[in-house]
Design a protein around this motif. Structure first.
Motif, PDB file in Angstrom:
ATOM      1  N   HIS A   1      50.270  71.086  82.541  1.00 47.15           N
ATOM      2  CA  HIS A   1      49.618  72.111  82.375  1.00 47.15           C
ATOM      3  C   HIS A   1      49.851  72.121  80.574  1.00 47.15           C
ATOM      4  CE1 HIS A   1      46.737  75.225  81.856  1.00 47.15           C
ATOM      5  NE2 HIS A   1      47.525  76.167  81.464  1.00 47.15           N
ATOM      6  N   TYR A   2      51.043  72.110  80.239  1.00 44.83           N
ATOM      7  CA  TYR A   2      51.442  72.455  78.912  1.00 44.83           C
ATOM      8  C   TYR A   2      51.195  71.010  78.038  1.00 44.83           C
ATOM      9  CZ  TYR A   2      54.674  72.782  74.787  1.00 44.83           C
ATOM     10  OH  TYR A   2      55.066  72.913  73.715  1.00 44.83           O
TER      11      TYR A   2
ATOM     12  N   GLN B   1      53.341  72.629  85.812  1.00 45.47           N
ATOM     13  CA  GLN B   1      53.399  73.235  84.587  1.00 45.47           C
ATOM     14  C   GLN B   1      53.734  72.579  83.409  1.00 45.47           C
ATOM     15  OE1 GLN B   1      56.569  76.048  85.724  1.00 45.47           O
ATOM     16  NE2 GLN B   1      55.244  77.699  86.467  1.00 45.47           N
TER      17      GLN B   1
END
Length: 132
Positions: free
Chosen positions: A121-122, A118
């Motif tokens: 992905h950020y 995550q």
């Protein structure tokens, strides 16, 4: 039955058992080795964590492997009063502890990898496909 339950006529008396010099030497040596190992544990752990010969999947069993030689030395050599039933129960408890540690490690690793994915992905959305 045991030395502590023997009563002599005239009432209960204290039973004393003296340790020989070799017994005291072994006990002092074991305590000294234990203290040194506790002092060196952080350094050894830091080296093991960054060593390529120590893969991540064996870390969950490391405390059991460190305790195993002392346990077997105690059971087989020092402690002559422990029964086979007690040894089996202790080994069963160690196996249950190993399974628990493995499950906890796997759950932690899954959460950690998900959080890292995550975060990636950020930080760089074009490198990772959309999470499902």
């Amino acid at each position: 039955e045991g030395a502590a339950t023997v009563q002599v006529s005239g009432g209960p008396q204290e039973v004393r058992e003296s340790a020989g010099s070799l017994d005291m030497l072994v006990a002092i040596a074991l305590v000294t080795i234990f203290c040194i190992s506790k002092l060196l544990t952080p350094m050894a752990m830091s080296r093991a964590m960054f060593d390529r010969a120590s893969p991540i999947h064996v870390w969950k069993y490391q405390p059991l492997m460190v305790a195993a030689p002392a346990f077997f030395y105690d059971v087989l050599s020092l402690n002559s009063y422990i029964s086979k039933y007690q040894i089996c129960i202790l080994l069963l408890l160690a196996a249950m502890n190993a399974v628990y540690r493995a499950d906890m490690w796997n759950a932690f690793k899954r959460k950690y990898l998900l959080l890292q994915t995550q975060d990636l992905h950020y930080q760089a959305p074009s490198t990772v496909r959309q999470l499902q």
